[in-house]
Design a protein around this motif. Structure first.
Motif: not given
Lengths: 299, 369
Positions: B62-73, B184-196
């Motif tokens: 979850s924390q990593a997803s949050l980081v990714i969200i901020y990176i995307v923003a 949580d993990f699935g969400f993380y991978y979705v976020s990672l995909g969005v980031l990529a």
């Protein structure tokens, strides 16, 4: 029938009067924003936080130290001026030659720091300001305004006049305007630009100190108390094209009245949205400000 | 750039040798690009593998997803602020638009997260388009104030218009992605995909004619217009793209905790944090938002019990970065690598070719400011 009409008119007058009262506090913030911007190219995002710190200090002086109200005002204003000078000396001066984005972001850093400091020292909860807002009604030509509002207007007016005299008739004030017009020429004319810039920040602190003490009884004291006011101060400053003090004051009063009318006739939901609707319309159609001052030296 | 080199080469009167050198420089730059690509691929490979290790818990994801969200923003804002030179202090508004679009769709129509992402991005892009059109004539400080007003406007709307449910907020059920429930993990991978995808898209934009038009507008509006860059069009394009990307981040931000309320979106803190992430990291570099996003999320994380201290720390770091690395931390960290590459390019171009170093440097590093 006739009676209700007169009643409506009185309500309208009251809405306008109390709008002018709030607007006069926005005006003090807007003047500070304009003065700092035109002398240093800095949009000072920390302007509201200077006032916030001032309000907290006011609580300390009144409650813990047991000072009287006027001594508190004097002390708070002095502290806020000092705060402005510290920010100028240790944050803004080292990066004074940067582009405006860097300057702006630096004030964002100050905003973070002051928010954090206030929360750390005084806590995140809202505090009541010891001097309460005086709601005793005063009758002015049929319209009723509370004593507290009248008091704020009187202060704002006095400060406004003092600043006008300062800028028009004192050596320092004239030097300040010279820096506004052209810092390089001012330097060549022997004006100590650095000291004037420091004075500019001190002036911003002075205005913030007054705003903090005057607004605290209306708003309650908390680290984010000024966020809203500050944005309205900006909006007002834009009315004067970020250069004109009269334009900024006019804008501030207009915002105060407009949001009060919107709150009174459309519902309180619309109160806060009014200022932002005004800025969007203004920026879309007259980006140079309502008072048509051309942006100088812009390349 | 290439045009510039050809003309100088022709002026020197030595056509063959400079041509060979140009070839060498081009080869070298292609190699650098390949290396960069490998670096990013390695980074994403690590991001994919690490959560599979046994010590990795759900809250870390979850924390990593949050980081990714901020990176995307922050990538979103960097398109506007870093590449096009239009400062926005209101990107929290786009975050809110994305978040509320998806949240409302999910609540009333129970849509898939994938649909929410697309809808949030489109809605945000639309608002960005409008804002770009409204603020067409603004620049610099006026733009900053205008966008700040926009963020407050959005905050007021979500606070007061009934459908957004103000401070009570909207609670959402679990997330479904393409029909399957994700944790949580699935969400993380979705976020990672969005980031990529966002990173790839940004890379493509920045290295295309559109990106060059953006940067031309940033460096000098008048010169860009004189060279035939349509200021109006490109500004609106920049606004739209930037808003769409930040809207994506907003959608993720709504679904990461399955709850949104005006309590957080009514404030300007998101706007400010996103801007700080972009500026601390370096808004005119692809890697900048990565560093900025990690910074903005991880500082409060480590000082969780001392929220005010983390605010102070953020302010101090921000000011120090502005004083000592105005182009951002990514620029500072990447400096040795860039120096090395510049030297190589210079050698490949030959010492007599005095125009080459600056031209080569311009193409290898996107950090020119």
């Amino acid at each position: 029938m006739r009676g209700t009409n007169i009643g409506r008119l009185t309500v309208l007058g009251q809405q306008i009067l109390s709008g002018l009262a709030t607007g006069s506090l926005y005006a003090l913030t807007a003047i500070a924003v304009v003065v700092v911007f035109r002398n240093t190219r800095t949009i000072n995002l920390a302007q509201g936080d200077f006032a916030m710190i001032g309000a907290f200090l006011g609580v300390v002086f009144l409650k813990d130290w047991g000072l009287n109200y006027y001594a508190t005002i004097a002390l708070v204003v002095a502290c806020c001026m000092l705060l402005g000078i510290i920010v100028e000396r240790f944050v803004m001066r080292p990066i004074a030659d940067s582009d405006w984005l860097t300057l702006f972001t630096a004030t964002l850093g100050v905003y973070y720091i002051l928010h954090g400091l206030a929360g750390w020292i005084w806590g995140r909860d809202t505090k009541a300001f010891p001097v309460t807002f005086d709601p005793t009604p005063v009758d002015i030509m049929g319209a009723v305004i509370s004593k507290g509002h009248l008091f704020n207007v009187a202060w704002a007016l006095a400060i406004g006049i003092a600043i006008y005299i300062f800028l028009k008739h004192t050596r320092q004030g004239i030097a300040m305007r010279a820096v506004t017009d052209d810092p390089d020429t001012a330097q060549l004319m022997g004006i100590p630009v650095r000291r004037i810039v420091m004075l500019t920040w001190a002036l911003a602190g002075l205005l913030a100190g007054f705003v903090g003490v005057l607004i605290a009884p209306i708003l309650y004291v908390s680290p984010q108390m000024m966020d809203d006011v500050l944005v309205k101060g900006y909006v007002a400053a834009v009315f004067g094209g970020l250069y004109s003090i009269p334009g900024a004051v006019l804008g501030a009063l207009m915002i105060g009245v407009a949001e009060n009318l919107a709150g009174g006739y459309l519902g309180s939901h619309f109160k806060t949205a009014t200022a932002f609707a005004m800025i969007v319309v203004l920026l879309a159609f007259r980006p140079q400000g309502l008072i048509g001052i051309q942006k100088r030296r812009e390349i | 750039m290439a045009m510039l080199k050809t003309t100088t080469g022709a002026a020197d009167g030595e056509r063959l040798a400079p041509a060979a050198r140009r070839q060498a420089v081009k080869r070298l730059q292609a190699t650098f690009r390949r290396h960069d690509l490998l670096l990013y691929m390695a980074f994403f490979a690590i991001c994919i593998i690490v959560p599979m290790l046994p010590f990795f818990k759900g809250w870390m994801a979850s924390q990593a997803s949050l980081v990714i969200i901020y990176i995307v923003a922050a990538i979103g804002i960097s398109i506007l602020t870093g590449y096009t030179g239009l400062v926005s202090v209101g990107h929290g508004g786009f975050l809110a638009v994305g978040a509320y679009t998806s949240a409302l769709l999910t609540k009333y129509f129970a849509v898939d997260l994938a649909v929410g992402l697309v809808a949030g991005a489109i809605m945000s892009a639309f608002i960005g388009f409008l804002l770009g059109a409204i603020f067409l004539r603004l620049s610099g400080a006026f733009m900053a104030i205008g966008t700040l007003g926009f963020a407050f406007f959005v905050g007021t709307v979500v606070n007061n218009v009934p459908i957004f449910e103000g401070r009570d907020g909207i609670s959402l059920s679990a997330n479904y992605f393409f029909g399957s429930k994700i944790g949580d993990f699935g969400f993380y991978y979705v976020s990672l995909g969005v980031l990529a995808l966002t990173t790839l898209f940004t890379y493509a934009i920045v290295n295309s004619g559109v990106g060059r038009a953006f940067m031309a507008l940033r460096d000098s509006e008048k010169a860009a217009e004189a060279s035939g860059v349509n200021r109006v069009n490109y500004r609106i394009i920049a606004f739209t793209i930037s808003a769409a990307i930040t809207g994506l981040a907003g959608v993720l931000n709504a679904h990461i905790v399955n709850y949104i309320s005006a309590e957080v979106y009514g404030d300007i803190w998101y706007s400010v944090d996103i801007l700080v992430a972009a500026i601390v990291g370096g808004s005119a570099m692809l890697a900048g938002p990565y560093i900025g996003g990690i910074f903005v999320v991880m500082v409060p994380f480590f000082f969780e019990t001392l929220a005010d201290f983390s605010s102070i720390l953020k302010g101090v770091v921000l000011i120090l970065v502005l004083m000592f690395a105005p182009a951002g931390v990514a620029e500072l960290l990447g400096r040795p690598l860039r120096r090395y590459r510049e030297r190589q390019v210079m050698e490949a171009a030959g010492k007599s070719f005095s125009k080459a170093p600056s031209a080569g440097a311009g193409t290898t590093s996107e950090a020119a400011r």
